[in-house]
Enzyme design. Structure first.
Site, PDB file in Angstrom:
ATOM      1  N   HIS A  34     -12.999  -2.952  -5.070  1.00 49.69           N
ATOM      2  CA  HIS A  34     -12.723  -2.718  -6.499  1.00 49.69           C
ATOM      3  C   HIS A  34     -12.587  -4.018  -7.316  1.00 49.69           C
ATOM      4  O   HIS A  34     -11.588  -4.290  -7.974  1.00 49.69           O
ATOM      5  CB  HIS A  34     -11.619  -1.698  -6.762  1.00 49.69           C
ATOM      6  CG  HIS A  34     -10.240  -1.923  -6.215  1.00 49.69           C
ATOM      7  ND1 HIS A  34      -9.543  -3.092  -6.390  1.00 49.69           N
ATOM      8  CD2 HIS A  34      -9.405  -1.092  -5.551  1.00 49.69           C
ATOM      9  CE1 HIS A  34      -8.347  -2.962  -5.852  1.00 49.69           C
ATOM     10  NE2 HIS A  34      -8.244  -1.770  -5.328  1.00 49.69           N
ATOM     11  N   HIS A  88       0.257   6.150   1.192  1.00 55.43           N
ATOM     12  CA  HIS A  88      -0.400   5.738  -0.053  1.00 55.43           C
ATOM     13  C   HIS A  88      -1.632   6.616  -0.229  1.00 55.43           C
ATOM     14  O   HIS A  88      -2.353   6.870   0.738  1.00 55.43           O
ATOM     15  CB  HIS A  88      -0.782   4.261   0.113  1.00 55.43           C
ATOM     16  CG  HIS A  88      -1.428   3.601  -1.049  1.00 55.43           C
ATOM     17  ND1 HIS A  88      -1.269   3.996  -2.352  1.00 55.43           N
ATOM     18  CD2 HIS A  88      -2.247   2.502  -1.102  1.00 55.43           C
ATOM     19  CE1 HIS A  88      -1.952   3.187  -3.144  1.00 55.43           C
ATOM     20  NE2 HIS A  88      -2.558   2.279  -2.414  1.00 55.43           N
ATOM     21  N   GLU A  90      -4.353   6.044  -2.179  1.00 57.20           N
ATOM     22  CA  GLU A  90      -5.639   5.413  -2.530  1.00 57.20           C
ATOM     23  C   GLU A  90      -6.671   5.753  -1.459  1.00 57.20           C
ATOM     24  O   GLU A  90      -6.351   5.852  -0.270  1.00 57.20           O
ATOM     25  CB  GLU A  90      -5.467   3.892  -2.702  1.00 57.20           C
ATOM     26  CG  GLU A  90      -6.641   3.282  -3.449  1.00 57.20           C
ATOM     27  CD  GLU A  90      -6.394   1.858  -3.959  1.00 57.20           C
ATOM     28  OE1 GLU A  90      -5.324   1.278  -3.689  1.00 57.20           O
ATOM     29  OE2 GLU A  90      -7.304   1.328  -4.629  1.00 57.20           O
ATOM     30  N   ASP A  92      -8.948   4.424   0.234  1.00 62.07           N
ATOM     31  CA  ASP A  92      -9.201   3.668   1.467  1.00 62.07           C
ATOM     32  C   ASP A  92      -8.213   4.069   2.560  1.00 62.07           C
ATOM     33  O   ASP A  92      -8.418   3.750   3.729  1.00 62.07           O
ATOM     34  CB  ASP A  92      -9.172   2.151   1.223  1.00 62.07           C
ATOM     35  CG  ASP A  92      -7.999   1.672   0.399  1.00 62.07           C
ATOM     36  OD1 ASP A  92      -7.402   2.479  -0.329  1.00 62.07           O
ATOM     37  OD2 ASP A  92      -7.659   0.479   0.483  1.00 62.07           O
ATOM     38  N   HIS A 155       1.318  -1.386  -4.150  1.00 64.55           N
ATOM     39  CA  HIS A 155       0.355  -1.636  -5.147  1.00 64.55           C
ATOM     40  C   HIS A 155       0.304  -0.572  -6.245  1.00 64.55           C
ATOM     41  O   HIS A 155       0.130  -0.879  -7.407  1.00 64.55           O
ATOM     42  CB  HIS A 155      -0.977  -1.765  -4.374  1.00 64.55           C
ATOM     43  CG  HIS A 155      -2.278  -1.694  -5.026  1.00 64.55           C
ATOM     44  ND1 HIS A 155      -3.348  -1.011  -4.536  1.00 64.55           N
ATOM     45  CD2 HIS A 155      -2.705  -2.292  -6.165  1.00 64.55           C
ATOM     46  CE1 HIS A 155      -4.400  -1.190  -5.290  1.00 64.55           C
ATOM     47  NE2 HIS A 155      -4.047  -1.958  -6.293  1.00 64.55           N
ATOM     48  N   ASP A 174       0.339  -1.344   1.623  1.00 66.64           N
ATOM     49  CA  ASP A 174      -0.481  -2.452   1.105  1.00 66.64           C
ATOM     50  C   ASP A 174       0.205  -3.820   1.231  1.00 66.64           C
ATOM     51  O   ASP A 174      -0.485  -4.848   1.338  1.00 66.64           O
ATOM     52  CB  ASP A 174      -0.829  -2.207  -0.367  1.00 66.64           C
ATOM     53  CG  ASP A 174      -2.042  -1.301  -0.521  1.00 66.64           C
ATOM     54  OD1 ASP A 174      -2.939  -1.355   0.327  1.00 66.64           O
ATOM     55  OD2 ASP A 174      -2.085  -0.543  -1.500  1.00 66.64           O
ATOM     56  N   TYR A 202      -4.839 -11.721  -1.088  1.00 70.07           N
ATOM     57  CA  TYR A 202      -4.522 -10.297  -1.218  1.00 70.07           C
ATOM     58  C   TYR A 202      -3.291 -10.121  -2.123  1.00 70.07           C
ATOM     59  O   TYR A 202      -3.275  -9.273  -3.023  1.00 70.07           O
ATOM     60  CB  TYR A 202      -4.251  -9.728   0.177  1.00 70.07           C
ATOM     61  CG  TYR A 202      -4.078  -8.238   0.229  1.00 70.07           C
ATOM     62  CD1 TYR A 202      -5.142  -7.404   0.553  1.00 70.07           C
ATOM     63  CD2 TYR A 202      -2.854  -7.648  -0.025  1.00 70.07           C
ATOM     64  CE1 TYR A 202      -4.987  -6.035   0.615  1.00 70.07           C
ATOM     65  CE2 TYR A 202      -2.681  -6.280   0.028  1.00 70.07           C
ATOM     66  CZ  TYR A 202      -3.752  -5.474   0.346  1.00 70.07           C
ATOM     67  OH  TYR A 202      -3.596  -4.123   0.402  1.00 70.07           O
ATOM     68  N   HIS A 235      -4.066  -3.181   5.723  1.00 63.94           N
ATOM     69  CA  HIS A 235      -5.325  -3.927   5.871  1.00 63.94           C
ATOM     70  C   HIS A 235      -5.079  -5.194   6.678  1.00 63.94           C
ATOM     71  O   HIS A 235      -4.029  -5.830   6.539  1.00 63.94           O
ATOM     72  CB  HIS A 235      -5.860  -4.380   4.507  1.00 63.94           C
ATOM     73  CG  HIS A 235      -6.239  -3.271   3.587  1.00 63.94           C
ATOM     74  ND1 HIS A 235      -7.407  -2.556   3.713  1.00 63.94           N
ATOM     75  CD2 HIS A 235      -5.605  -2.761   2.507  1.00 63.94           C
ATOM     76  CE1 HIS A 235      -7.480  -1.655   2.750  1.00 63.94           C
ATOM     77  NE2 HIS A 235      -6.391  -1.754   2.004  1.00 63.94           N
TER      78      HIS A 235
HETATM   79 FE1  FEO Z   1      -3.778   0.311  -2.611  1.00 67.31          FE
HETATM   80 FE2  FEO Z   1      -5.519  -0.454   0.359  1.00 67.31          FE
HETATM   81  O1  FEO Z   1      -4.882   0.534  -1.097  1.00 67.31           O
END
Ligand code: FEO
Length: 408
Positions: A34, A88, A90, A92, A155, A174, A202, A235
């Protein structure tokens, strides 16, 4: 190592400690997350706690479901999963939730109220049987004890963390992540410089917008006196061993303490603004202030932002094109504005032909961000002469003096 060299065995789960496995996916190919440049790819981390009642923590981006399923299947029948924790919403992390729920049909989803709200808006028609958790909720699930912590704005508003007491693991969502695709799963298996740079990048691009919240949440987390031995983010690699480095870095970044450092960032049409940039940089360096110089045509905005994070001054150069700033500079400033950085010095410069609006436009934007700006901006008509370059050096020296007095 390129993905094609992997054996089938590489799709197995990776043991983190007794009863806890990484079952995520590695995305070697992604280069744009993104709007964030990811030259080293990323991972989507999902985790499996194999206590008396199997718990899956998060899922992976939709196209990677098969990889996650293969890893889960290497240690447990996916149908046996009893709970799926959504830290979360989102995509991903929740993209494969509908698919895993088709297999683990009776699994109950555990999520905060906000996460449930967002999950429903991402996955329409998904009939979730949800167990709601709040900040501080502790659930005993079989022989495992999980405490949920609100990590709102680290996030998105729905981010949640989970602390697994029996194993000392903080599943941090995150926070503490890095966009880094590697076969290695742990921070002590990769170069510290690499992992800390990716963690900083990040933080700058994903987390820093709400720095005040980060400081508060971190202090709140540390005040709970959990015995955190492992931090497992959403991640990148999993932090283990000495956690002080990453925790201190987060506290430092979120407190926004500037270093004796300036970032000079510019674009150029015929090389004149570039020459100004390098002359200004050498003026800044002459007094011992560190400087990083970036041409926006060859460095992505997310990498520039990484260096801006702990810099004291940001110096932005733009030629004037059609009575306004250069498009790449406008792109960068739009991106920068979103992060609400504080406590910075701002300056602007640029070469022009006849109208020369760009440096003032740039400076006005830096001023609107609350930066302490140097007025007037520095302009050069067409190609800078030796005299003009000397003025650029002087401009750099002035910036350097301000940096030194701000960071004394
Ligand atoms: Fe806020 Fe990796 O998602």
């Amino acid at each position: 190592m390129p993905e094609e060299f992997f054996t089938e065995k590489s799709k197995d789960a990776v043991k983190i400690c007794d009863d806890v496995y990484w079952v995520g996916a590695i995305d070697y190919k992604i280069r744009d997350f993104h709007g964030y440049f990811t030259p080293h790819g990323t991972t989507y981390n999902a985790y499996l706690i194999l206590g008396d009642e199997p718990i899956l923590i998060d899922t992976v981006k939709r196209g990677f479901f098969g990889e996650m399923l293969s890893r889960i299947s290497s240690v447990v029948e996916p149908e046996e999963i009893k709970y799926i924790v959504a830290l979360h919403s989102e995509l991903d992390h929740s993209g494969s939730l509908p698919a895993i729920l088709k297999i683990a049909k009776h699994a109950r989803v555990i999520a905060s109220e906000k996460c449930q709200e967002f999950l429903k808006l991402h996955h329409h028609n998904l009939n979730l049987q949800v167990l709601t958790v709040e900040d501080g909720t502790t659930l005993k699930i079989g022989n495992m004890t999980c405490t949920f912590l609100n990590a709102s704005m680290l996030h998105w508003p729905d981010n949640t963390m989970l602390f697994l007491h029996e194993r000392g693991i903080l599943f941090s969502s995150d926070a503490f992540g890095q966009h880094l695709a590697t076969r290695e799963r742990f921070s002590d298996q990769v170069s510290n410089d690499v992992v800390m740079y990716e963690a900083k990048k990040y933080y700058a691009n994903i987390i820093s917008r709400y720095a005040a919240v980060v400081t508060k949440k971190l202090n709140d987390l540390l005040s709970r006196n959990f015995n955190i031995e492992i931090i497992a983010p959403a991640h990148g690699v999993i932090w283990r061993g000495d956690l002080k480095g990453i925790l201190d870095a987060y506290l430092k970044w979120s407190n926004g303490v500037p270093e004796k450092k300036a970032v000079v960032v510019y674009d150029t049409m015929w090389g004149s603004t570039a020459r100004m940039a390098h002359a200004i940089a050498s003026g800044i360096m002459s007094k011992g202030v560190k400087v990083k110089v970036f041409n926006l045509r060859s460095t992505d905005r997310s990498e520039v932002l990484t260096e801006v994070l702990d810099a004291c001054a940001i110096v932005v150069g733009s030629p004037t094109l059609n009575n306004t700033m250069f498009p790449t500079v406008a792109d960068f400033l739009t991106y920068l504005k979103g992060f609400k950085l504080k406590n910075k010095i701002g300056a602007a410069f640029g070469s022009y032909g006849w109208s020369g609006e760009a440096p003032k436009e740039v400076l006005d934007i830096l001023k609107s961000m609350g930066f302490e700006v140097i007025e007037p901006p520095l302009r050069t008509k067409y190609v800078p002469s030796e005299e003009d370059l000397a003025k650029c050096q002087e401009f750099g020296t002035k910036i350097s003096d301000m940096v030194l007095s701000k960071t004394a």
